[in-house]
Design a protein around this motif. Structure first.
Motif, PDB file in Angstrom:
ATOM      1  N   GLU A  42       0.859  -1.177   0.099  1.00  0.00           N
ATOM      2  CA  GLU A  42      -0.004  -0.175  -0.046  1.00  0.00           C
ATOM      3  C   GLU A  42       0.889   1.042  -0.030  1.00  0.00           C
ATOM      4  O   GLU A  42       2.037   1.099   0.133  1.00  0.00           O
ATOM      5  CB  GLU A  42      -0.933   0.130   1.254  1.00  0.00           C
ATOM      6  CG  GLU A  42      -0.128   0.152   2.634  1.00  0.00           C
ATOM      7  CD  GLU A  42      -1.015  -0.071   3.610  1.00  0.00           C
ATOM      8  OE1 GLU A  42      -2.357  -0.257   3.535  1.00  0.00           O
ATOM      9  OE2 GLU A  42      -0.469  -0.051   4.918  1.00  0.00           O
ATOM     10  N   SER A  43       0.354   2.329  -0.052  1.00  0.00           N
ATOM     11  CA  SER A  43       0.780   3.670  -0.290  1.00  0.00           C
ATOM     12  C   SER A  43       1.715   3.822   1.318  1.00  0.00           C
ATOM     13  O   SER A  43       0.915   3.835   2.253  1.00  0.00           O
ATOM     14  CB  SER A  43      -0.269   4.698  -0.465  1.00  0.00           C
ATOM     15  OG  SER A  43       0.358   5.862  -0.399  1.00  0.00           O
ATOM     16  N   GLY A  44       2.810   4.409   1.080  1.00  0.00           N
ATOM     17  CA  GLY A  44       3.518   4.619   2.531  1.00  0.00           C
ATOM     18  C   GLY A  44       4.287   3.260   2.724  1.00  0.00           C
ATOM     19  O   GLY A  44       4.901   3.414   4.207  1.00  0.00           O
ATOM     20  N   SER A  45       4.205   2.446   2.404  1.00  0.00           N
ATOM     21  CA  SER A  45       4.719   1.143   2.839  1.00  0.00           C
ATOM     22  C   SER A  45       6.208   0.904   2.902  1.00  0.00           C
ATOM     23  O   SER A  45       6.879   0.100   3.518  1.00  0.00           O
ATOM     24  CB  SER A  45       4.022  -0.361   2.442  1.00  0.00           C
ATOM     25  OG  SER A  45       4.235  -0.220   0.939  1.00  0.00           O
ATOM     26  N   GLY A  46       6.753   1.664   1.827  1.00  0.00           N
ATOM     27  CA  GLY A  46       8.284   1.579   1.659  1.00  0.00           C
ATOM     28  C   GLY A  46       8.706   1.352   0.484  1.00  0.00           C
ATOM     29  O   GLY A  46      10.097   0.939   0.264  1.00  0.00           O
ATOM     30  N   LYS A  47       8.122   1.139  -0.817  1.00  0.00           N
ATOM     31  CA  LYS A  47       8.536   0.800  -1.978  1.00  0.00           C
ATOM     32  C   LYS A  47       9.310   1.685  -2.793  1.00  0.00           C
ATOM     33  O   LYS A  47      10.463   1.311  -2.923  1.00  0.00           O
ATOM     34  CB  LYS A  47       7.087   0.468  -2.928  1.00  0.00           C
ATOM     35  CG  LYS A  47       6.115  -0.408  -2.000  1.00  0.00           C
ATOM     36  CD  LYS A  47       4.941  -0.665  -3.294  1.00  0.00           C
ATOM     37  CE  LYS A  47       4.252   0.857  -3.642  1.00  0.00           C
ATOM     38  NZ  LYS A  47       3.495   1.406  -2.535  1.00  0.00           N
ATOM     39  N   SER A  48       9.031   3.011  -2.683  1.00  0.00           N
ATOM     40  CA  SER A  48      10.034   3.864  -3.282  1.00  0.00           C
ATOM     41  C   SER A  48      11.313   4.206  -2.723  1.00  0.00           C
ATOM     42  O   SER A  48      12.243   4.250  -3.303  1.00  0.00           O
ATOM     43  CB  SER A  48       9.347   5.110  -3.649  1.00  0.00           C
ATOM     44  OG  SER A  48       8.150   5.096  -4.428  1.00  0.00           O
ATOM     45  N   VAL A  49      11.126   4.420  -1.231  1.00  0.00           N
ATOM     46  CA  VAL A  49      12.401   4.298  -0.742  1.00  0.00           C
ATOM     47  C   VAL A  49      13.305   3.270  -0.871  1.00  0.00           C
ATOM     48  O   VAL A  49      14.790   3.376  -0.760  1.00  0.00           O
ATOM     49  CB  VAL A  49      12.259   4.793   0.923  1.00  0.00           C
ATOM     50  CG1 VAL A  49      11.514   6.104   1.261  1.00  0.00           C
ATOM     51  CG2 VAL A  49      11.594   3.747   1.757  1.00  0.00           C
TER      52      VAL A  49
HETATM   53  N1  ATP Z   1      12.476  12.409   3.192  1.00  0.00           N
HETATM   54  C1  ATP Z   1      11.606  11.902   4.022  1.00  0.00           C
HETATM   55  N2  ATP Z   1      11.392  12.288   5.123  1.00  0.00           N
HETATM   56  C2  ATP Z   1      10.665  11.689   6.223  1.00  0.00           C
HETATM   57  N3  ATP Z   1       9.853  10.375   5.811  1.00  0.00           N
HETATM   58  C3  ATP Z   1       9.877  10.039   4.510  1.00  0.00           C
HETATM   59  C4  ATP Z   1      10.812  10.621   3.566  1.00  0.00           C
HETATM   60  N4  ATP Z   1      10.786   9.850   2.329  1.00  0.00           N
HETATM   61  C5  ATP Z   1       9.789   9.152   2.558  1.00  0.00           C
HETATM   62  N5  ATP Z   1       9.196   8.893   3.800  1.00  0.00           N
HETATM   63  C6  ATP Z   1       8.372   8.178   4.363  1.00  0.00           C
HETATM   64  O1  ATP Z   1       8.830   6.852   4.232  1.00  0.00           O
HETATM   65  C7  ATP Z   1       7.578   5.968   4.184  1.00  0.00           C
HETATM   66  C8  ATP Z   1       7.683   5.386   2.804  1.00  0.00           C
HETATM   67  O2  ATP Z   1       7.628   5.970   1.642  1.00  0.00           O
HETATM   68  P1  ATP Z   1       7.597   5.509   0.188  1.00  0.00           P
HETATM   69  O3  ATP Z   1       7.668   6.819  -0.652  1.00  0.00           O
HETATM   70  O4  ATP Z   1       8.479   4.270   0.119  1.00  0.00           O
HETATM   71  O5  ATP Z   1       6.203   5.012   0.104  1.00  0.00           O
HETATM   72  P2  ATP Z   1       5.641   4.071  -1.164  1.00  0.00           P
HETATM   73  O6  ATP Z   1       5.256   2.498  -0.850  1.00  0.00           O
HETATM   74  O7  ATP Z   1       6.400   4.209  -2.176  1.00  0.00           O
HETATM   75  O8  ATP Z   1       4.065   4.794  -1.439  1.00  0.00           O
HETATM   76  P3  ATP Z   1       3.126   5.468  -2.712  1.00  0.00           P
HETATM   77  O9  ATP Z   1       2.399   3.993  -3.259  1.00  0.00           O
HETATM   78  O10 ATP Z   1       2.374   6.354  -2.273  1.00  0.00           O
HETATM   79  O11 ATP Z   1       4.322   5.701  -3.587  1.00  0.00           O
HETATM   80  C9  ATP Z   1       6.111   7.070   4.079  1.00  0.00           C
HETATM   81  O12 ATP Z   1       5.864   6.919   5.285  1.00  0.00           O
HETATM   82  C10 ATP Z   1       6.810   8.186   3.589  1.00  0.00           C
HETATM   83  O13 ATP Z   1       6.417   9.371   4.493  1.00  0.00           O
END
Ligand code: ATP
Ligand code: MG
Length: 289
Positions: A42-49
């Motif tokens: 899901e959104s925010g789970s940590g994929k993009s990081v």
């Molecule tokens: N620079 C930052 N500072 C603080 N928190 C961050 C930062 N970058 C990402 N996060 C947090 O890390 C978590 C994971 O973010 P990420 O972008 O990996 O989500 P995601 O799984 O790719 O979601 P989506 O499907 O919405 O793209 C989120 O809670 C986000 O708020």
């Protein structure tokens, strides 16, 4: 076969104004050469990081704390020098983003940007050879008028064309690993399907490994050999695509599967609600086979 990418116990946290935030809680992911692997959640789970760490972008982020092992082709990306990390980007590892307009530079023509990408792969290549190669690569993504496209600015092209240009650029230097973060979700569904199948054909031909990031299991089913499911910074389940679809064990994976639209004539199914309390006992890694 040994892994091309082998991530072990990867942890990430951010120092924020509101205190320390735990984002990745010790994930393990492994990809073999040429393998197409999906990371869904899901959104925010940590994929993009996760993708940004593999690209070596977060290791230098002032407020990010990264630990664990990210072995790529036998070297730990986390402990490489910033210069060595940068030299992997756009060459051995490349990335395609959700929205091409955010990664193509609006003030430069496609030609200028494409030639720059090609010189990252081989700085000795003459301008003429680079133009010829860019023209040929645009052909591989079914662009029939490469000359016009090369002389255009991104805003003069449709979203689907920009996405194809991005795919051609990302594969131009024959990367060993392609990171595709929600590619095409900014496009309409039929254009997205076309570009994904094009991307799948090209990576298969080139034996490029892919980490395909999505929150949509329906799309992933068509693309990936294997799936990792991430939930709140933990990998909760992984397995071959057909096993995840036929035999998912984790309730979160099942909830994701239940949300995959089916053509039943009865409209889209409701996305089931799964509370954190319900999932809590299940957080831990499951593997299906
Ligand atoms: N620079 C930052 N500072 C603080 N928190 C961050 C930062 N970058 C990402 N996060 C947090 O890390 C978590 C994971 O973010 P990420 O972008 O990996 O989500 P995601 O799984 O790719 O979601 P989506 O499907 O919405 O793209 C989120 O809670 C986000 O708020
Ligand atoms: Mg994301």
């Amino acid at each position: 076969m040994s892994a091309l990418l082998d991530i072990k116990d990867l942890k990430l946290g951010f120092n924020t104004l509101a205190g320390y935030v735990d984002v990745l809680k010790g994930i393990n992911v492994s990809i073999k050469p040429g393998e197409k692997v999906a990371l869904v959640g899901e959104s925010g789970s940590g994929k993009s990081v996760t993708a940004r760490i593999i690209l070596g972008l977060l290791q230098e982020h002032r407020d990010a704390l990264v630990s664990g092992d990210v072995q790529f082709n036998g070297q730990n990306i986390n402990t490489l020098s910033p210069k060595d990390r940068a030299s992997l980007r756009g060459k051995d590892i490349s990335m395609i983003f959700q929205d091409p307009t955010s990664s193509l530079n609006p003030v430069f023509t496609i030609k200028k940007q494409f030639l720059e990408v090609l010189s990252r792969g081989d700085e000795k290549l003459s301008r003429k050879s680079r133009v010829d190669r860019a023209t040929q690569l645009l052909g591989t993504v079914s662009i029939t008028d490469p000359k016009r496209v090369l002389n255009s600015y991104p805003f003069q092209l449709s979203g689907g064309m920009n996405q194809r240009v991005m795919i051609a650029m990302a594969l131009a230097n024959h990367p060993k690993l392609l990171l595709a973060d929600e590619p095409g979700t900014a496009l309409d569904v039929s254009v997205q399907a076309q570009t994904l199948s094009l991307m799948r054909d090209l990576v298969t031909q080139n034996n490029t490994a892919v980490l395909f990031i999505s929150h949509n299991l329906g799309v992933v089913r068509e693309f990936a050999d294997r799936i990792y499911v991430i939930y709140k910074g933990n990998i909760v389940e992984d397995g071959p695509t057909h096993c995840i679809f036929n035999n998912a064990q984790h309730p979160y994976t099942r909830a994701l599967l239940a949300a995959v639209p089916r053509i039943t004539g009865t409209g889209l199914p409701d996305v089931p609600e799964v509370s954190d309390e319900f999932l809590a006992p299940y957080v831990g890694h499951m593997q299906v086979s």
